[in-house]
Structure formats: C-alpha cells, structure tokens
Design a protein around this motif. Structure first.
Motif, PDB file in Angstrom:
ATOM      1  N   ILE A  70       3.214  74.979  45.015  1.00  0.00           N
ATOM      2  CA  ILE A  70       2.875  74.606  46.380  1.00  0.00           C
ATOM      3  C   ILE A  70       1.382  74.831  46.608  1.00  0.00           C
ATOM      4  O   ILE A  70       0.896  75.954  46.450  1.00  0.00           O
ATOM      5  N   PRO A  71       0.636  73.790  46.978  1.00  0.00           N
ATOM      6  CA  PRO A  71      -0.808  73.955  47.186  1.00  0.00           C
ATOM      7  C   PRO A  71      -1.111  75.014  48.238  1.00  0.00           C
ATOM      8  O   PRO A  71      -0.481  75.065  49.289  1.00  0.00           O
ATOM      9  N   ALA A 104       0.958  81.211  46.942  1.00  0.00           N
ATOM     10  CA  ALA A 104       1.548  81.741  45.713  1.00  0.00           C
ATOM     11  C   ALA A 104       3.060  81.589  45.716  1.00  0.00           C
ATOM     12  O   ALA A 104       3.687  81.474  44.663  1.00  0.00           O
ATOM     13  N   GLU A 105       3.672  81.585  46.910  1.00  0.00           N
ATOM     14  CA  GLU A 105       5.128  81.496  47.002  1.00  0.00           C
ATOM     15  C   GLU A 105       5.625  80.173  46.404  1.00  0.00           C
ATOM     16  O   GLU A 105       5.037  79.117  46.653  1.00  0.00           O
ATOM     17  N   SER A 106       6.705  80.261  45.649  1.00  0.00           N
ATOM     18  CA  SER A 106       7.183  79.083  44.937  1.00  0.00           C
ATOM     19  C   SER A 106       8.703  79.128  44.807  1.00  0.00           C
ATOM     20  O   SER A 106       9.291  80.206  44.623  1.00  0.00           O
ATOM     21  N   PRO A 107       9.373  77.964  44.901  1.00  0.00           N
ATOM     22  CA  PRO A 107      10.816  77.932  44.642  1.00  0.00           C
ATOM     23  C   PRO A 107      11.121  78.487  43.251  1.00  0.00           C
ATOM     24  O   PRO A 107      10.389  78.227  42.297  1.00  0.00           O
ATOM     25  N   GLY A 108      12.176  79.273  43.162  1.00  0.00           N
ATOM     26  CA  GLY A 108      12.547  79.851  41.879  1.00  0.00           C
ATOM     27  C   GLY A 108      11.892  81.183  41.587  1.00  0.00           C
ATOM     28  O   GLY A 108      12.236  81.852  40.616  1.00  0.00           O
ATOM     29  N   TYR A 109      10.949  81.574  42.427  1.00  0.00           N
ATOM     30  CA  TYR A 109      10.246  82.846  42.258  1.00  0.00           C
ATOM     31  C   TYR A 109      10.255  83.705  43.523  1.00  0.00           C
ATOM     32  O   TYR A 109      10.312  84.926  43.448  1.00  0.00           O
ATOM     33  N   ALA A 121       4.000  70.727  52.886  1.00  0.00           N
ATOM     34  CA  ALA A 121       3.006  70.566  51.821  1.00  0.00           C
ATOM     35  C   ALA A 121       3.230  69.293  51.007  1.00  0.00           C
ATOM     36  O   ALA A 121       2.452  69.001  50.090  1.00  0.00           O
ATOM     37  N   GLY A 122       4.284  68.526  51.333  1.00  0.00           N
ATOM     38  CA  GLY A 122       4.570  67.300  50.596  1.00  0.00           C
ATOM     39  C   GLY A 122       5.214  67.540  49.248  1.00  0.00           C
ATOM     40  O   GLY A 122       5.196  66.663  48.368  1.00  0.00           O
ATOM     41  N   CYS A 123       5.798  68.711  49.065  1.00  0.00           N
ATOM     42  CA  CYS A 123       6.365  69.085  47.770  1.00  0.00           C
ATOM     43  C   CYS A 123       7.860  68.802  47.649  1.00  0.00           C
ATOM     44  O   CYS A 123       8.515  69.253  46.710  1.00  0.00           O
ATOM     45  N   LEU A 124       8.415  68.087  48.612  1.00  0.00           N
ATOM     46  CA  LEU A 124       9.790  67.586  48.531  1.00  0.00           C
ATOM     47  C   LEU A 124       9.746  66.111  48.870  1.00  0.00           C
ATOM     48  O   LEU A 124       9.116  65.703  49.845  1.00  0.00           O
ATOM     49  N   TRP A 125      10.377  65.292  48.037  1.00  0.00           N
ATOM     50  CA  TRP A 125      10.408  63.853  48.305  1.00  0.00           C
ATOM     51  C   TRP A 125      11.673  63.250  47.692  1.00  0.00           C
ATOM     52  O   TRP A 125      12.411  63.926  46.966  1.00  0.00           O
ATOM     53  N   THR A 126      11.937  62.009  48.008  1.00  0.00           N
ATOM     54  CA  THR A 126      13.111  61.325  47.471  1.00  0.00           C
ATOM     55  C   THR A 126      12.685  60.395  46.342  1.00  0.00           C
ATOM     56  O   THR A 126      11.517  60.018  46.234  1.00  0.00           O
ATOM     57  N   TYR A 127      13.635  60.051  45.493  1.00  0.00           N
ATOM     58  CA  TYR A 127      13.334  59.138  44.402  1.00  0.00           C
ATOM     59  C   TYR A 127      14.573  58.332  44.053  1.00  0.00           C
ATOM     60  O   TYR A 127      15.706  58.721  44.351  1.00  0.00           O
ATOM     61  N   GLU A 128      14.332  57.213  43.422  1.00  0.00           N
ATOM     62  CA  GLU A 128      15.419  56.372  42.918  1.00  0.00           C
ATOM     63  C   GLU A 128      15.434  56.500  41.400  1.00  0.00           C
ATOM     64  O   GLU A 128      14.425  56.283  40.744  1.00  0.00           O
ATOM     65  N   GLY A 149      -8.402  75.485  29.568  1.00  0.00           N
ATOM     66  CA  GLY A 149      -6.957  75.654  29.610  1.00  0.00           C
ATOM     67  C   GLY A 149      -6.401  74.957  30.833  1.00  0.00           C
ATOM     68  O   GLY A 149      -7.117  74.725  31.803  1.00  0.00           O
ATOM     69  N   SER A 150      -5.141  74.592  30.779  1.00  0.00           N
ATOM     70  CA  SER A 150      -4.514  73.983  31.959  1.00  0.00           C
ATOM     71  C   SER A 150      -3.112  74.532  32.119  1.00  0.00           C
ATOM     72  O   SER A 150      -2.441  74.881  31.148  1.00  0.00           O
ATOM     73  N   THR A 151      -2.681  74.603  33.359  1.00  0.00           N
ATOM     74  CA  THR A 151      -1.328  75.062  33.650  1.00  0.00           C
ATOM     75  C   THR A 151      -0.853  74.385  34.926  1.00  0.00           C
ATOM     76  O   THR A 151      -1.652  74.106  35.827  1.00  0.00           O
ATOM     77  N   GLY A 152       0.425  74.094  34.994  1.00  0.00           N
ATOM     78  CA  GLY A 152       0.968  73.450  36.180  1.00  0.00           C
ATOM     79  C   GLY A 152       0.501  72.020  36.306  1.00  0.00           C
ATOM     80  O   GLY A 152      -0.011  71.408  35.365  1.00  0.00           O
ATOM     81  N   GLY A 153       0.678  71.463  37.495  1.00  0.00           N
ATOM     82  CA  GLY A 153       0.289  70.088  37.742  1.00  0.00           C
ATOM     83  C   GLY A 153       0.328  69.813  39.236  1.00  0.00           C
ATOM     84  O   GLY A 153       0.766  70.650  40.027  1.00  0.00           O
ATOM     85  N   SER A 154      -0.128  68.650  39.609  1.00  0.00           N
ATOM     86  CA  SER A 154      -0.192  68.286  41.022  1.00  0.00           C
ATOM     87  C   SER A 154       1.050  67.495  41.434  1.00  0.00           C
ATOM     88  O   SER A 154       1.871  67.095  40.600  1.00  0.00           O
ATOM     89  N   ILE A 155       1.148  67.256  42.730  1.00  0.00           N
ATOM     90  CA  ILE A 155       2.242  66.425  43.239  1.00  0.00           C
ATOM     91  C   ILE A 155       2.166  65.030  42.628  1.00  0.00           C
ATOM     92  O   ILE A 155       3.186  64.445  42.237  1.00  0.00           O
ATOM     93  N   ASP A 156       0.961  64.487  42.527  1.00  0.00           N
ATOM     94  CA  ASP A 156       0.806  63.158  41.933  1.00  0.00           C
ATOM     95  C   ASP A 156       1.228  63.146  40.469  1.00  0.00           C
ATOM     96  O   ASP A 156       1.815  62.162  39.990  1.00  0.00           O
ATOM     97  N   ASP A 157       0.942  64.234  39.742  1.00  0.00           N
ATOM     98  CA  ASP A 157       1.373  64.322  38.342  1.00  0.00           C
ATOM     99  C   ASP A 157       2.900  64.319  38.253  1.00  0.00           C
ATOM    100  O   ASP A 157       3.488  63.678  37.378  1.00  0.00           O
TER     101      ASP A 157
END
Length: 418
Positions: free
Chosen positions: A97-98, A101-106, A127-134, A312-320
């Motif tokens: 979540i942008p 620090a709080e995050s689902p699963g943690y 934060a736009g971190c939940l969306w629908t998909y087909e 180094g890289s870790t995680g990703g964005s909503i667009d990713d």
C-alpha cells in the motif's frame, strides 16, 4: 459471521482457527477468498513475529490474518463504494500500500489471504489497491503479486544515454542473464522476458541443478522462446571451469551482459553477476537476503570505466500488478510456471512453517476446502483415496505438467465450491 483462517500470534506461532468477522462498515468491502499462494516473505514474518516491521506490536493479543497473494469474489459492498464495486465480481489486490507500512497478510486483524472471508478496510481501497478483473481463474491473480515484483525488477533496471540521461528498463535487443533462475521467481522472470516491450535478443538462465534446468526447459522451452524472437539458453554453471568468462562469451557480443538479475542471495552468485556485466550493464539483486550484513565484492574499476551499476528491487506498483494480471489473462506470460504444489486451507500452517524445506516452486492454496499440500507431479498419489485425482493429474498432463484454469475449475467442481 464465523470464518476460518490462519492467524499470527507471535514468533513461530500461527494457528488455523475459527473467529468472528464483524458486520462491514459503510467504507469497507467483504470478500470471499478463493486462492492464496504462500510467499517466502510470510515465512520470514512468522520467524520474526512482532519484530517484523509490518507486524503490530500487540499481535499476541490481536492476531493478524496471514497471506498476501490472494484473490476471490466480492460478497458485500459498503455504501461508500457501491458505485465502483458489485457483489459477484472477481477482485484482485496489491498488498504493498503506497505511503504506509501496514499491509494485508501482515498487519490487519480482518484482512488477509489465508481465510475463507476477509474485510478490506477503507485505507486499502482509498489507495486504489483493490480492483476488479475479468479472468478465467483465481490462481493467476494470486501469483500476479510475485509476477508484479518481477515486472518491477525489469522496469527498475536502467541504462544511460549521452552519459547521464537515464533510460529506464532492460535494454531492448540486449542480453539478459538470470542467475539462479530456475526457481519460481526466476521462471517468472524468464516468462516475462519473452513478453516485455523491451524484448531482449538473448536470455541466459543459470542453475547448478540439472533436474531444475530440465524442468525449466519443459515449461518454457528454448523452442518457444525462439518463436517469440528470443534466444534462450539454460546452463549449469557448476560444470564451468571459468563461469564468468564462459557466461560472458554467451552474451550477444561476447563482451558481457546488459542486464543481470541475481535470483539467489548467495555471495558467490552476486559476485558472478557483477563480473559478467558488459559496458553500461546493470545488475539487479532481486533475491532478498535475510542477513542484514549480507555483502559481496564488486569491481569498482568497471563501475568507473565501464559504467556498470548495481541496484536492488523489491515489490511492485499497482500498475505492475495490473500488467501482470492483464498479460496473464491474454496468455502473454505464464505465471503457472511458478506453481508446483496445490493444497487446501488445512495445509497452510505446516506448509508455511516448513516452507524453505519443501522443494519446488510456489505453493498454491485454496481456502474453501481441505486438501493436503501436494506436488502437482504427485497428484495421482491421492487417487487411492479419491479417483478424482487421476482426472486432475490428467488435466495437468494436458497442460505440460502445469496448473491451469481447467484444473482449478475441476477442483472447485469436485469440492462443490461455487
């Protein structure tokens, strides 16, 4: 409502139990979790308990639901969100979540993937971190989170133009080396290399295990890569007298790699990655070390005169994340190459606690029924108790030994999941 799930109470203390979820508030959404893949990050969290940076200090008194690679169906929508979400829609989510620090699963007592149902709070939705998909499956959305991290890694790398102008992303038409690349994340990286807009000319994937290299070639073959315009090479570095020089010779111009990804946190492998960089080459330490003092020797002469760089890289964005889901839905990438085991909700505790010792790739769990954690290759072993598993194994065989939407739907039908 009564739900069933796995909650963290402290270091090495996770429990499958029944607990109560309250009625949702006007700014919350209730979901039914269908699938959740188990991440090594969850194992690390369990080993640290309240010392983990995302876990609340009072977790012993207010346990959190574990699991952050999950997908399912929307069940009930609070008034605030009824214009955007409807019951019955499939949901996808981004656990990073942008701005927090709080995050689902943690971090949440009511939001996590290792439960039959959970509640998304307002801050995640805002934060736009939940969306629908087909899509025709749930599991592809679950493993979209690790694929999202892979995509972020590709986009994090950079090269230079006119000395100091940064051009983000891997080099188009260049050479990519994926070291230690036959695990689940490495195979995801290979799959993405064949789909990325900055498609390389050559990808070299290393490992020190012939069996893992052979499986990698089965699920993403050299021939498949050639059809997509990429020369793909799998190679065992344990057989090399001089791995650095022999790998460099495999690059497009024989002078070194444009992009190197290190997928195992091993000092010698990180040093090898640094050694095989070509001019303007970029090395990405993708594998997350657990030792805060993890370090390796680097060539600073090359850093200065050959413009090499390490990041180094870790995680990703909503667009990713959305790219991962959309590419999977279009069959442009194969997240199924990551998955080697499948189980039910009753398998989560033991699997999570022993994750580093269980061979293979991603462990996928389904939350709405019980099933032992089973390697896809061993599904027929369950047929003595239930002949259905012969049918399920046949489906996987038709998909080159991989999990699939067809297999998922057959499993749901067998267990009466709607």
């Amino acid at each position: 409502m009564k739900v069933k799930g796995v909650r963290l109470y402290g270091k090495d203390d996770i429990r499958l139990e029944e607990f109560e979820l309250p009625e949702i508030k006007d700014d919350e959404i209730l979901v039914k979790v269908m699938s959740d893949s188990i991440c090594m990050s969850t194992w690390k969290m369990v080993k640290q308990g309240a010392n983990h940076k995302r876990v609340p200090a009072d977790v012993a008194d207010h346990p959190v639901i574990i699991g952050h690679e999950f997908a399912g169906d929307i069940v009930k929508v609070g008034k605030k969100w009824q214009d955007q979400f409807k019951p019955g829609q499939k949901f996808a989510q981004q656990p990073a979540i942008p701005g927090q620090a709080e995050s689902p699963g943690y971090s949440y007592t009511q939001c996590g993937g290792a439960a039959t149902y959970c509640i998304f709070p307002n801050d995640i939705i805002e934060a736009g971190c939940l969306w629908t998909y087909e899509g025709d499956s749930y599991f592809e959305s679950s493993v979209a989170e690790p694929m999202c991290c892979v995509i972020c890694g590709y986009k994090t790398n950079y090269h230079t133009k006119d000395r100091y102008e940064h051009v983000m992303g891997t080099k188009k038409g260049g050479s990519i080396a994926i070291l230690g690349g036959c695990g689940p994340m490495g195979l995801g990286a290979v799959s993405y290399a064949l789909a990325t807009d900055n498609k390389p000319a050559k990808v070299v994937v290393t490992d020190v295990d012939d069996a893992k290299l052979a499986r990698a070639n089965e699920v993403i073959s050299v021939e498949e890569a050639k059809e997509k315009g990429v020369e793909l090479i799998y190679i065992n570095t344990a057989d090399m007298k001089d791995p650095a020089e022999e790998l460099k010779a495999l690059s497009v111009d024989g002078k070194g790699f444009d992009d190197v990804f290190v997928y195992v946190p091993i000092k010698s492998v990180a040093e090898l990655g640094n050694q095989i960089l070509g001019y303007d080459g970029c090395m990405n330490l993708f594998a997350g070390p657990t030792d805060p003092n993890f370090s390796a020797e680097i060539n600073l002469y090359d850093c200065h005169y050959n413009s090499t760089r390490i990041l180094g890289s870790t995680g990703g964005s909503i667009d990713d994340m959305k790219e991962a889901i959309n590419r999977a839905a279009k069959k442009e990438i194969k997240p199924s190459v990551m998955i080697t085991h499948v189980g039910g909700i009753n398998s989560i505790v033991d699997t999570t606690m022993n994750l580093p010792d269980i061979p293979g790739g991603k462990k996928l769990t389904y939350l709405q029924f019980d099933m032992p954690m089973t390697a896809i290759a061993d599904l027929r072993n369950l047929a003595d108790e239930d002949p259905f598993f012969n049918e399920l194994a046949d489906i996987c065989d038709r998909h080159n030994g991989l999990w699939s939407a067809e297999a998922e739907q057959a499993l749901f039908a067998h267990y009466g999941v709607k």
